[in-house]
Design an enzyme around this catalytic site. Structure first.
Site, PDB file in Angstrom:
ATOM      1  N   CYS A   1      -9.123  40.929 -93.489  1.00 29.13           N
ATOM      2  CA  CYS A   1      -7.977  40.337 -94.178  1.00 29.13           C
ATOM      3  C   CYS A   1      -6.660  40.918 -93.691  1.00 29.13           C
ATOM      4  O   CYS A   1      -6.615  42.017 -93.133  1.00 29.13           O
ATOM      5  CB  CYS A   1      -8.088  40.606 -95.670  1.00 29.13           C
ATOM      6  SG  CYS A   1      -9.659  40.131 -96.376  1.00 29.13           S
TER       7      CYS A   1
ATOM      8  N   ARG B   1      -6.612  39.243 -86.603  1.00 26.16           N
ATOM      9  CA  ARG B   1      -7.513  40.148 -87.316  1.00 26.16           C
ATOM     10  C   ARG B   1      -8.815  39.442 -87.708  1.00 26.16           C
ATOM     11  O   ARG B   1      -9.783  40.100 -88.066  1.00 26.16           O
ATOM     12  CB  ARG B   1      -6.820  40.675 -88.580  1.00 26.16           C
ATOM     13  CG  ARG B   1      -5.649  41.583 -88.288  1.00 26.16           C
ATOM     14  CD  ARG B   1      -4.905  41.922 -89.558  1.00 26.16           C
ATOM     15  NE  ARG B   1      -5.707  42.689 -90.483  1.00 26.16           N
ATOM     16  CZ  ARG B   1      -5.647  44.013 -90.618  1.00 26.16           C
ATOM     17  NH1 ARG B   1      -4.838  44.701 -89.876  1.00 26.16           N
ATOM     18  NH2 ARG B   1      -6.408  44.643 -91.492  1.00 26.16           N
TER      19      ARG B   1
ATOM     20  N   TRP C   1     -10.789  37.217 -95.032  1.00 26.98           N
ATOM     21  CA  TRP C   1     -12.063  37.268 -94.304  1.00 26.98           C
ATOM     22  C   TRP C   1     -13.108  37.506 -95.382  1.00 26.98           C
ATOM     23  O   TRP C   1     -13.162  38.590 -95.973  1.00 26.98           O
ATOM     24  CB  TRP C   1     -12.001  38.418 -93.305  1.00 26.98           C
ATOM     25  CG  TRP C   1     -13.102  38.457 -92.289  1.00 26.98           C
ATOM     26  CD1 TRP C   1     -13.170  37.736 -91.130  1.00 26.98           C
ATOM     27  CD2 TRP C   1     -14.253  39.302 -92.309  1.00 26.98           C
ATOM     28  NE1 TRP C   1     -14.297  38.084 -90.432  1.00 26.98           N
ATOM     29  CE2 TRP C   1     -14.987  39.044 -91.130  1.00 26.98           C
ATOM     30  CE3 TRP C   1     -14.747  40.263 -93.196  1.00 26.98           C
ATOM     31  CZ2 TRP C   1     -16.176  39.702 -90.824  1.00 26.98           C
ATOM     32  CZ3 TRP C   1     -15.931  40.912 -92.898  1.00 26.98           C
ATOM     33  CH2 TRP C   1     -16.636  40.629 -91.710  1.00 26.98           C
TER      34      TRP C   1
ATOM     35  N   ASN D   1      -6.653  43.404 -99.641  1.00 31.03           N
ATOM     36  CA  ASN D   1      -7.589  43.696 -98.540  1.00 31.03           C
ATOM     37  C   ASN D   1      -8.545  44.767 -99.032  1.00 31.03           C
ATOM     38  O   ASN D   1      -8.109  45.718 -99.691  1.00 31.03           O
ATOM     39  CB  ASN D   1      -6.849  44.270 -97.321  1.00 31.03           C
ATOM     40  CG  ASN D   1      -6.004  43.239 -96.611  1.00 31.03           C
ATOM     41  OD1 ASN D   1      -5.998  42.076 -96.990  1.00 31.03           O
ATOM     42  ND2 ASN D   1      -5.301  43.682 -95.589  1.00 31.03           N
ATOM     43  N   GLY D   2      -9.820  44.659 -98.669  1.00 29.71           N
ATOM     44  CA  GLY D   2     -10.774  45.701 -99.056  1.00 29.71           C
ATOM     45  C   GLY D   2     -11.781  45.181-100.060  1.00 29.71           C
ATOM     46  O   GLY D   2     -12.000  43.965-100.175  1.00 29.71           O
TER      47      GLY D   2
ATOM     48  N   GLU E   1     -20.399  47.878 -71.859  1.00 33.06           N
ATOM     49  CA  GLU E   1     -19.153  47.205 -72.212  1.00 33.06           C
ATOM     50  C   GLU E   1     -19.103  45.792 -71.603  1.00 33.06           C
ATOM     51  O   GLU E   1     -18.641  44.846 -72.245  1.00 33.06           O
ATOM     52  CB  GLU E   1     -17.966  48.062 -71.746  1.00 33.06           C
ATOM     53  CG  GLU E   1     -16.593  47.466 -71.973  1.00 33.06           C
ATOM     54  CD  GLU E   1     -16.287  47.122 -73.421  1.00 33.06           C
ATOM     55  OE1 GLU E   1     -17.027  47.532 -74.332  1.00 33.06           O
ATOM     56  OE2 GLU E   1     -15.313  46.389 -73.643  1.00 33.06           O
TER      57      GLU E   1
ATOM     58  N   LYS F   1     -18.639  42.516 -73.931  1.00 30.72           N
ATOM     59  CA  LYS F   1     -17.546  41.554 -73.720  1.00 30.72           C
ATOM     60  C   LYS F   1     -18.130  40.157 -73.542  1.00 30.72           C
ATOM     61  O   LYS F   1     -17.649  39.198 -74.114  1.00 30.72           O
ATOM     62  CB  LYS F   1     -16.769  41.988 -72.481  1.00 30.72           C
ATOM     63  CG  LYS F   1     -15.307  41.836 -72.465  1.00 30.72           C
ATOM     64  CD  LYS F   1     -14.470  42.646 -73.420  1.00 30.72           C
ATOM     65  CE  LYS F   1     -15.116  43.472 -74.437  1.00 30.72           C
ATOM     66  NZ  LYS F   1     -14.412  44.223 -75.352  1.00 30.72           N
TER      67      LYS F   1
ATOM     68  N   GLU G   1     -19.584  38.796 -76.926  1.00 32.97           N
ATOM     69  CA  GLU G   1     -18.682  38.524 -78.047  1.00 32.97           C
ATOM     70  C   GLU G   1     -17.778  37.322 -77.804  1.00 32.97           C
ATOM     71  O   GLU G   1     -17.417  36.633 -78.746  1.00 32.97           O
ATOM     72  CB  GLU G   1     -17.879  39.755 -78.470  1.00 32.97           C
ATOM     73  CG  GLU G   1     -16.737  40.159 -77.611  1.00 32.97           C
ATOM     74  CD  GLU G   1     -16.029  41.411 -78.115  1.00 32.97           C
ATOM     75  OE1 GLU G   1     -15.779  41.532 -79.315  1.00 32.97           O
ATOM     76  OE2 GLU G   1     -15.718  42.275 -77.273  1.00 32.97           O
TER      77      GLU G   1
ATOM     78  N   HIS H   1     -38.437  49.509 -67.599  1.00 32.59           N
ATOM     79  CA  HIS H   1     -39.257  49.993 -68.724  1.00 32.59           C
ATOM     80  C   HIS H   1     -39.352  48.969 -69.850  1.00 32.59           C
ATOM     81  O   HIS H   1     -39.647  49.328 -70.996  1.00 32.59           O
ATOM     82  CB  HIS H   1     -38.696  51.319 -69.240  1.00 32.59           C
ATOM     83  CG  HIS H   1     -38.804  52.424 -68.231  1.00 32.59           C
ATOM     84  ND1 HIS H   1     -40.005  52.947 -67.824  1.00 32.59           N
ATOM     85  CD2 HIS H   1     -37.854  53.067 -67.503  1.00 32.59           C
ATOM     86  CE1 HIS H   1     -39.804  53.885 -66.912  1.00 32.59           C
ATOM     87  NE2 HIS H   1     -38.500  53.976 -66.692  1.00 32.59           N
TER      88      HIS H   1
ATOM     89  N   LYS I   1     -10.660  41.801 -85.601  1.00 44.11           N
ATOM     90  CA  LYS I   1     -10.088  42.811 -84.722  1.00 44.11           C
ATOM     91  C   LYS I   1     -10.301  44.216 -85.283  1.00 44.11           C
ATOM     92  O   LYS I   1     -10.624  45.143 -84.570  1.00 44.11           O
ATOM     93  CB  LYS I   1      -8.597  42.531 -84.540  1.00 44.11           C
ATOM     94  CG  LYS I   1      -7.887  43.494 -83.603  1.00 44.11           C
ATOM     95  CD  LYS I   1      -8.401  43.335 -82.188  1.00 44.11           C
ATOM     96  CE  LYS I   1      -7.757  44.294 -81.203  1.00 44.11           C
ATOM     97  NZ  LYS I   1      -8.531  44.348 -79.947  1.00 44.11           N
TER      98      LYS I   1
HETATM   99  O1  M6R Z   1     -10.346  49.669 -83.587  1.00 42.41           O
HETATM  100  P1  M6R Z   1     -11.603  50.295 -83.048  1.00 42.41           P
HETATM  101  O2  M6R Z   1     -11.463  50.734 -81.643  1.00 42.41           O
HETATM  102  O3  M6R Z   1     -12.122  51.388 -83.917  1.00 42.41           O
HETATM  103  O4  M6R Z   1     -12.667  49.120 -83.092  1.00 42.41           O
HETATM  104  C1  M6R Z   1     -14.013  49.387 -82.811  1.00 42.41           C
HETATM  105  C2  M6R Z   1     -14.774  48.103 -82.563  1.00 42.41           C
HETATM  106  O5  M6R Z   1     -14.791  47.312 -83.706  1.00 42.41           O
HETATM  107  C3  M6R Z   1     -14.154  47.294 -81.415  1.00 42.41           C
HETATM  108  O6  M6R Z   1     -14.079  48.056 -80.250  1.00 42.41           O
HETATM  109  C4  M6R Z   1     -14.988  46.042 -81.116  1.00 42.41           C
HETATM  110  O7  M6R Z   1     -16.234  46.419 -80.630  1.00 42.41           O
HETATM  111  C5  M6R Z   1     -14.237  45.154 -80.140  1.00 42.41           C
HETATM  112  N1  M6R Z   1     -13.928  43.905 -80.739  1.00 42.41           N
HETATM  113  C6  M6R Z   1     -15.020  44.842 -78.932  1.00 42.41           C
HETATM  114  O8  M6R Z   1     -14.299  44.056 -78.047  1.00 42.41           O
END
Ligand code: M6R
Length: 596
Positions: A2, A28, A73, A99-100, A469, A473, A476, A492, A591
């Site tokens: 949110c 976000r 959210w 938020n929360g 990574e 990427k 996602e 393995h 985000k």
């Molecule tokens: O803000 P942060 O770096 O703590 O976020 C951690 C993860 O949520 C963040 O890196 C997430 O994996 C990304 N969206 C990946 O692209």
């Protein structure tokens, strides 16, 4: 997650400021949005879905000197118009955004319902305006009523309220970010600075348990008892242009291209290439017998890399997934340093892990991109990665900046004299990234493999975090299956999944033992008819077995992962683009993940 925006003192522009703020908060992640403007009465408009639906529904004549807005959210109840924020009390004179999570909302709702309050949503938030309503009915002032309502709730929250007949916004936080923006004749409130950055770069960061009162150009912060607190105004270094798309189709692509600049900023004033020394003010005097990194997602991959760098420098180090560490922390000793790697500084899992570490009495360091974030304020020290605002949900430039920051940390803690080559390589990195960006054939590779069933990524040593990574990427933003492995692990088990329709991206740099062994693994893949994409500096023989090559400039082995990762970022971007995915706001993702 949110987002909150609020403003007072903008007269007839309130609605525009709120809608613009909501647009900025989109990144976000959200599934509904709404606004409330207060004048003699409180007017609310909210809609499930995109902000454009809200914009179309809102009456342009909706007016008031003060207002709050929200992107939701969903946690409690599905995304519907009713569940969108703001929520109001029975009289409609109090509107609240949140938020929360309010953990005791069930019992509060039962109590309020029994007392005759009528609820319109499934949310936990709605208890707040009703609690305020009761307190007002008991004769409390608005400020007292707001504080007394907040005193009844348990959980994590950032809350803001407006009232009919008042030009003030009342707000508070506990475990969820909230920042005041100080304008000349106006004041702003947001969960995230970019929401009001166009209007002011002067901010006041609220701490947990603090209450803010904003009215036109004035603001005050008090404690839960209403006692005035002294707070300082900070200047934010980001500018509004950094949060714009600047001609790129997507923020992600813009941020990939911003990496040279981001890394220059990260290094500025911190390294001396002549002497090979690293001197970071934030790390002055720092020592550690061992280091534990805690992080999530992309930041965890940077943490894995960081642990490798420290180990190589002779400092025992491990990387932990923050969500695991928060419930089952590793043993610590007096000399342990716990480093939270978090772009946003607000990731609930990482904050929980850091708090767990603090409770055990060890020193903590926040490696973050956001000045004034919770991690930055909660930890003993903060190492800013200086990547500039990252709007795309997929982390790109912040990963590179975290990797560079890990090198600054390892050079500081290792206190060895052999960092000259690394420092030089770090200084060369922005230019080399630019080379990769200018010459990359990632789009052609994406075109060739866009219809694949899935993607595998393999790498050894420093390239292992990049393999992970690269896969993260890819999955996602393309929604396709992708997995990353240490190159030696493929045989393995995962090799069973490798087919002619699953390209394997092999990251191989240099000619050392790691490279030779990875080339061996590539041969195993090739023998199973899987297409191989070599991400390589051309030093090894891997390109002989590859169907496509993504070239990297030569550099120090420990710096090469950043370059390899840029190629993989571009591949993921172009595959997602060809598939027409929502690149900057992938489905189901946010985000900044502020719930555990
Ligand atoms: O803000 P942060 O770096 O703590 O976020 C951690 C993860 O949520 C963040 O890196 C997430 O994996 C990304 N969206 C990946 O692209």
């Amino acid at each position: 997650m949110c987002g909150i925006i609020g403003c007072t003192g903008r007269e007839t522009e309130t609605l525009d400021v709120l809608l613009h703020g909501l647009d900025t908060l989109e990144y976000r992640g959200y599934d509904s949005a709404g606004v409330a403007l207060a004048n003699g009465t409180v007017e609310v408009c909210k809609r499930e879905g995109e902000i454009d639906r809200l914009r179309a529904a809102v009456d342009p004549a909706m007016d008031g000197p003060v207002g709050i807005g929200h992107t939701r959210w969903s946690t409690h109840g599905p995304p519907t118009d009713e569940n969108a924020h703001p929520h109001t009390d029975c009289t409609g004179d109090v509107a609240v955004v949140h938020n929360g999570i309010i953990e005791n909302y069930d019992e509060l709702k039962a109590e309020l319902t029994a007392a005759g309050h009528e609820f319109e949503s499934d949310t936990d938030t709605e208890v707040v305006p009703h609690l305020v309503e009761d307190a007002l009915a008991d004769g409390l002032s608005r400020d007292e009523a707001f504080r007394s309502a907040v005193a009844r709730i348990e959980g994590s929250y950032a809350l803001a309220a407006v009232f009919a007949g008042s030009e003030a916004i009342l707000a508070t936080r506990e475990g969820s970010p909230l920042v005041v923006g100080v304008g000349d004749d106006a004041a702003y409130l947001a969960s995230d600075v970019p929401a009001f950055l166009e209007y002011t770069d002067r901010v006041v960061y609220l701490d947990d348990g603090e209450f803010a009162r904003l009215e036109s150009g004035s603001w005050t912060v008090t404690d839960a008892e209403g006692r005035l607190l002294e707070k300082s105004i900070s200047q934010v270094e980001w500018d509004a242009e950094e949060t714009a798309k600047s001609g790129y189709d997507h923020y992600m692509l813009k941020e990939i291209h911003e990496q040279p600049r981001a890394l220059r900023k990260c290094l500025r004033g911190r390294v001396d290439e002549l002497t090979g020394t690293v001197d970071v003010e934030a790390l002055e005097g720092l020592t550690a017998e061992s280091v534990q990194f805690v992080a999530c997602g992309t930041s965890y991959h940077a943490a894995l890399y960081g642990a490798q760098r420290l180990q190589a420098a002779g400092v025992p180090a491990q990387a932990f997934l923050a969500s695991e560490y928060a419930t089952a922390p590793a043993p610590v000793s007096e000399g342990t340093l716990v480093v939270g790697v978090t772009q946003s500084g607000e990731t609930a899992d990482t904050l929980a892990a850091l708090r767990r570490a603090q409770a055990r009495g060890v020193e903590t360091l926040a490696m973050t991109n956001v000045v004034g974030s919770t991690a930055a304020r909660d930890c003993d020290r903060t190492l800013l990665i200086r990547a500039g605002p990252e709007i795309g949900v997929a982390a790109t430039k912040t990963f590179s900046s975290q990797v560079v920051a890990c090198n600054l940390l390892s050079a500081t803690l290792a206190d060895r004299g052999d960092s000259r080559e690394i420092v030089q390589a770090l200084r060369d990195l922005p230019g080399q990234i630019q080379e990769v960006l200018d010459s990359s054939r990632a789009e052609a590779v994406a075109e060739r493999f866009v219809d694949s069933d899935g993607y595998f990524f393999i790498g050894r040593g420093h390239q292992h975090p990049v393999a992970l990574e690269g896969a993260l990427k890819m999955k996602e933003i393309t929604y396709k299956h992708a997995e990353g492995f240490p190159a030696g692990e493929l045989k393995h088990g995962p090799l069973a999944l490798v087919t002619a329709r699953t390209p394997v991206f092999a990251i191989v740099t240099g000619t050392d033992e790691e490279a030779t062994k990875t080339v061996g693994n590539v041969k195993e893949v090739e023998a199973r008819d899987a297409p191989v994409v070599a991400v390589t500096d051309g030093a090894s023989t891997v390109d002989r077995y590859a169907d496509a090559v993504l070239e990297l400039p030569e550099t120090e082995p420990c710096v090469a992962p950043v370059l390899a990762n840029v190629q993989l970022q571009l591949v993921a971007y172009h595959v997602a683009n060809k598939l027409g995915r929502s690149i900057d706001k992938p489905r189901n993702l946010a985000k900044s993940v502020t719930v555990e």
